[in-house]
Design an enzyme around this catalytic site. Structure first.
Site, PDB file in Angstrom:
ATOM      1  N   LYS A   1       0.885  -1.176   0.000  1.00 46.78           N
ATOM      2  CA  LYS A   1       0.000   0.000   0.000  1.00 46.78           C
ATOM      3  C   LYS A   1       0.918   1.219   0.000  1.00 46.78           C
ATOM      4  O   LYS A   1       1.425   1.647   1.037  1.00 46.78           O
ATOM      5  CB  LYS A   1      -0.876  -0.027   1.257  1.00 46.78           C
ATOM      6  CG  LYS A   1      -2.248   0.583   1.132  1.00 46.78           C
ATOM      7  CD  LYS A   1      -2.282   1.998   0.598  1.00 46.78           C
ATOM      8  CE  LYS A   1      -2.192   3.058   1.672  1.00 46.78           C
ATOM      9  NZ  LYS A   1      -1.926   4.406   1.122  1.00 46.78           N
TER      10      LYS A   1
ATOM     11  N   GLU B   1       7.516   1.077  12.166  1.00 45.65           N
ATOM     12  CA  GLU B   1       8.684   1.955  11.955  1.00 45.65           C
ATOM     13  C   GLU B   1       8.118   3.366  11.899  1.00 45.65           C
ATOM     14  O   GLU B   1       7.547   3.766  10.882  1.00 45.65           O
ATOM     15  CB  GLU B   1       9.389   1.605  10.637  1.00 45.65           C
ATOM     16  CG  GLU B   1       9.904   0.176  10.553  1.00 45.65           C
ATOM     17  CD  GLU B   1      11.236  -0.022  11.260  1.00 45.65           C
ATOM     18  OE1 GLU B   1      11.796   0.975  11.775  1.00 45.65           O
ATOM     19  OE2 GLU B   1      11.711  -1.156  11.304  1.00 45.65           O
TER      20      GLU B   1
ATOM     21  N   CYS C   1      12.981  10.078   8.248  1.00 43.07           N
ATOM     22  CA  CYS C   1      12.589   9.749   9.624  1.00 43.07           C
ATOM     23  C   CYS C   1      13.747   9.980  10.576  1.00 43.07           C
ATOM     24  O   CYS C   1      13.545  10.315  11.735  1.00 43.07           O
ATOM     25  CB  CYS C   1      12.103   8.314   9.700  1.00 43.07           C
ATOM     26  SG  CYS C   1      13.253   7.152   8.973  1.00 43.07           S
TER      27      CYS C   1
ATOM     28  N   GLU D   1       7.704  15.885  15.784  1.00 41.99           N
ATOM     29  CA  GLU D   1       8.406  15.701  14.520  1.00 41.99           C
ATOM     30  C   GLU D   1       8.005  16.823  13.551  1.00 41.99           C
ATOM     31  O   GLU D   1       6.831  17.019  13.272  1.00 41.99           O
ATOM     32  CB  GLU D   1       8.024  14.345  13.924  1.00 41.99           C
ATOM     33  CG  GLU D   1       8.847  13.992  12.718  1.00 41.99           C
ATOM     34  CD  GLU D   1       8.496  12.610  12.176  1.00 41.99           C
ATOM     35  OE1 GLU D   1       7.294  12.333  11.986  1.00 41.99           O
ATOM     36  OE2 GLU D   1       9.415  11.815  11.941  1.00 41.99           O
TER      37      GLU D   1
HETATM   38  P1  NAD Z   1       1.550   8.540   7.228  1.00 44.70           P
HETATM   39  O1  NAD Z   1       1.483   7.885   8.565  1.00 44.70           O
HETATM   40  O2  NAD Z   1       0.656   9.684   6.955  1.00 44.70           O
HETATM   41  O3  NAD Z   1       1.260   7.473   6.065  1.00 44.70           O
HETATM   42  C1  NAD Z   1       2.009   6.273   5.948  1.00 44.70           C
HETATM   43  C2  NAD Z   1       1.191   5.268   5.169  1.00 44.70           C
HETATM   44  O4  NAD Z   1       0.054   4.884   5.945  1.00 44.70           O
HETATM   45  C3  NAD Z   1       0.642   5.797   3.842  1.00 44.70           C
HETATM   46  O5  NAD Z   1       0.687   4.784   2.868  1.00 44.70           O
HETATM   47  C4  NAD Z   1      -0.801   6.120   4.200  1.00 44.70           C
HETATM   48  O6  NAD Z   1      -1.671   6.121   3.086  1.00 44.70           O
HETATM   49  C5  NAD Z   1      -1.117   4.980   5.142  1.00 44.70           C
HETATM   50  N1  NAD Z   1      -2.288   5.208   6.010  1.00 44.70           N
HETATM   51  C6  NAD Z   1      -2.872   6.382   6.340  1.00 44.70           C
HETATM   52  N2  NAD Z   1      -3.940   6.160   7.139  1.00 44.70           N
HETATM   53  C7  NAD Z   1      -4.010   4.821   7.341  1.00 44.70           C
HETATM   54  C8  NAD Z   1      -4.878   3.965   8.075  1.00 44.70           C
HETATM   55  N3  NAD Z   1      -5.891   4.454   8.787  1.00 44.70           N
HETATM   56  N4  NAD Z   1      -4.657   2.640   8.038  1.00 44.70           N
HETATM   57  C9  NAD Z   1      -3.609   2.131   7.341  1.00 44.70           C
HETATM   58  N5  NAD Z   1      -2.758   2.877   6.615  1.00 44.70           N
HETATM   59  C10 NAD Z   1      -2.952   4.212   6.620  1.00 44.70           C
HETATM   60  O7  NAD Z   1       3.092   8.947   6.999  1.00 44.70           O
HETATM   61  P2  NAD Z   1       3.716   9.808   5.828  1.00 44.70           P
HETATM   62  O8  NAD Z   1       3.335  11.229   6.016  1.00 44.70           O
HETATM   63  O9  NAD Z   1       3.479   9.157   4.515  1.00 44.70           O
HETATM   64  O10 NAD Z   1       5.275   9.606   6.159  1.00 44.70           O
HETATM   65  C11 NAD Z   1       5.967  10.376   7.087  1.00 44.70           C
HETATM   66  C12 NAD Z   1       6.077   9.656   8.421  1.00 44.70           C
HETATM   67  O11 NAD Z   1       6.708   8.385   8.255  1.00 44.70           O
HETATM   68  C13 NAD Z   1       6.949  10.419   9.393  1.00 44.70           C
HETATM   69  O12 NAD Z   1       6.368  10.376  10.673  1.00 44.70           O
HETATM   70  C14 NAD Z   1       8.258   9.641   9.374  1.00 44.70           C
HETATM   71  O13 NAD Z   1       9.044   9.774  10.530  1.00 44.70           O
HETATM   72  C15 NAD Z   1       7.758   8.248   9.215  1.00 44.70           C
HETATM   73  N6  NAD Z   1       8.820   7.395   8.708  1.00 44.70           N
HETATM   74  C16 NAD Z   1       9.389   6.472   9.548  1.00 44.70           C
HETATM   75  C17 NAD Z   1      10.451   5.685   9.107  1.00 44.70           C
HETATM   76  C18 NAD Z   1      11.099   4.651   9.984  1.00 44.70           C
HETATM   77  O14 NAD Z   1      11.776   3.777   9.460  1.00 44.70           O
HETATM   78  N7  NAD Z   1      10.933   4.715  11.300  1.00 44.70           N
HETATM   79  C19 NAD Z   1      10.903   5.832   7.792  1.00 44.70           C
HETATM   80  C20 NAD Z   1      10.304   6.782   6.979  1.00 44.70           C
HETATM   81  C21 NAD Z   1       9.253   7.548   7.429  1.00 44.70           C
END
Ligand code: NAD
Length: 488
Positions: free
Chosen positions: A171, A245, A279, A378
């Protein structure tokens, strides 16, 4: 319109809904993808479940060769994929070249590792017995991926999961689905139908079905802590395997012995790569009090000279934020800090001369403290808030004063300070002198509210394998401790 990929077929959403995909550097629509529905999610789950019946019994050698083939094909399409990634995500093209290079490397790494072993043999309790552990795939894995490294973070899940014999539903983020769909078309096309599915759509339409369905035993999620918390709540009802993550607020401590000029460049890189949308971006900088003013002045001058622009321009250092909402969040954190007494030395706004595009100037702030959002939540943007410290104890206490624990960086050549730092700071990765450098063999993940999982390395494969202990006895005799207990 680019359809999504379910069970080897290219399909639209069951109700015809679509999502617009933008170029964040121009705010123009590049393409549309299906806004998958709950019904589409169910189809993907059924396809992946069906494919698992065959895929799980393929030999490790066969799976390894398929991953190698995927790596070869991605190499053949390298430039095209880099360009598409740059168009939809926005970061500088050299950073996307790195991302695709590491994506290829991850495929190769797990293609090699899966051929090594499938478990281990244990010493038995009696001579007639044979005890061993086998590692088995779970079944269908939902791989939910964020926007900031669409291919890399996808492949850190998909390569080990598929190598281990699971089938996957990817996804992608609704901001960056195009490069993943392109990989399904040109890089994963030799996998049997249903082994690798790509389900596009908004998280709130398909997320709950993937997370709650009994035929999806593993949820591998990378994204924000808020969505991770929601997923954890839903997945716990079925005691699912959950890899989270999540977000970070990484500290960068400059030790008193550090060379200021090198520290300036190291901090700028760690804080501003991908416009701060990593991240493990440096989001808090701690400098010895006596170096504070010199360092702040030097880094302000350095970042003011960096070039903002579209990622496809090779002169660009910093691209746009991936969406308007992300830029508004950054601006909100800067405004909160200024309202509480912070001073902006450079940046602090969207650049006027670029016109369109969700750009934000690299921003250096001083007079910050831990009551401000910019030091606690963040930010995920190009900000460098600098705080001074008096003693190294204080620097460690400040670094640890966070709900997050993803990464932490120090610049020092004093081994006593380096050792104290890596032992006392609670973070999943500690970088000494060379921030944000990954290693295929080095497990990556967070402590505290940054998550509960590790990707890459042996741990990254282990996450997708379930442990089964087999106890085998070759004796035909009844055991003396069986019923009846009164037996002579
Ligand atoms: P997000 O949480 O908004 O979205 C991540 C994914 O989850 C997307 O594919 C989104 O469509 C999906 N999603 C949204 N609502 C959902 C739900 N209710 N159920 C299931 N899936 C759902 O994050 P983002 O804005 O795309 O990415 C940025 C975030 O990701 C930051 O907080 C960053 O720190 C984190 N991140 C963490 C790591 C790590 O390895 N720890 C790596 C990269 C990014």
């Amino acid at each position: 319109m680019k359809p999504m990929h379910i069970n080897g077929e290219w399909v639209e959403a069951s109700d015809g809904e679509t999502i617009e995909v933008f170029n964040p550097a121009t705010e123009e629509i590049i393409d549309h993808v299906p806004n998958g529905s709950a019904e589409d999610a169910l189809k993907a789950i059924a396809a992946a479940k069906h494919a698992f019946n065959e895929w799980r019994w393929t030999s490790a050698l066969e799976r390894s060769e398929m991953l190698q083939e995927a790596a070869r094909k991605l190499r053949e399409h390298f430039d095209e994929v880099v360009e598409l990634l740059t168009l939809e995500e926005g970061k500088a093209i050299s950073e996307n070249e790195e991302e695709v290079e590491w994506t290829i490397g991850t495929l190769e790494y797990y293609a090699g590792m899966i051929r090594n072993q499938r478990g281990r043999v244990l010493p038995p309790a009696e001579r007639s017995q044979f005890n061993f552990i086998i590692k088995e795939p779970y079944g269908v894995v939902a791989c939910i991926v964020p926007f900031n490294f669409p291919l890399l973070l996808m492949i850190w899940k998909v390569a080990p999961a598929v190598a281990a014999g699971n089938t996957v539903i990817i996804k992608p983020s609704d901001h960056t689905p195009l490069s993943t769909l392109r990989l399904a078309e040109i890089v994963f096309d030799h996998f049997p139908p249903g082994v690798i599915n790509v389900l596009t759509g908004r998280g709130d339409r398909v997320g709950d079905v993937l997370v709650e369905h009994p035929d999806v035993p593993v949820i591998a999620f990378t994204g924000s802590t808020a969505i991770g918390q929601r997923i954890a709540g839903l997945a716990s009802k079925r005691i699912k395997r959950l890899h989270l993550e999540l977000g970070g607020k990484d500290p960068f401590v400059i030790a008193p012995d550090a060379d200021i000029e090198t520290a300036v460049e190291a901090v700028a890189y760690a804080a501003l790569i991908n416009a701060g949308q990593v991240c493990t971006s440096t989001e808090r900088v701690y400098v010895p009090q006596e170096m504070g003013e010199t360092f702040a002045g030097a880094i302000s001058d350095f970042v003011a000279g960096l070039r903002l622009g579209p990622g496809l321009d090779r002169q660009t250092d910093i691209g746009p934020l991936a969406a308007l909402a992300y830029r508004e969040k950054v601006a909100g954190h800067v405004a909160d800090a200024v309202a509480k007494g912070a001073k902006v030395l450079t940046g602090g706004q969207a650049p006027e001369k670029l016109g369109r595009g969700w750009f934000y100037e690299p921003t250096v702030l001083v007079n910050v403290n831990h009551s401000m959002k910019i030091m606690r939540e963040e930010t995920f943007g190009p900000t460098i808030p600098i705080m001074t410290y008096r003693t190294f104890d204080e620097a460690i206490a400040l670094a640890n004063d966070s709900d997050y624990g993803l990464g932490a960086v120090i610049r020092t050549n004093d081994p006593r300070l380096a050792k104290r730092f890596f032992e006392e700071v609670r973070a999943g990765t500690v970088w000494i002198n060379d921030p944000l450098t990954d290693n295929y063999a080095g497990p990556f993940g967070g402590m505290k509210m940054s998550g509960n999982a590790r990707e890459l390395g042996e741990e990254g494969l282990e996450s997708f394998l379930e442990t089964k202990h087999v106890h085998w006895d070759f004796s035909d005799e009844p055991k003396p401790f069986w019923f009846p207990y009164g037996r002579e």
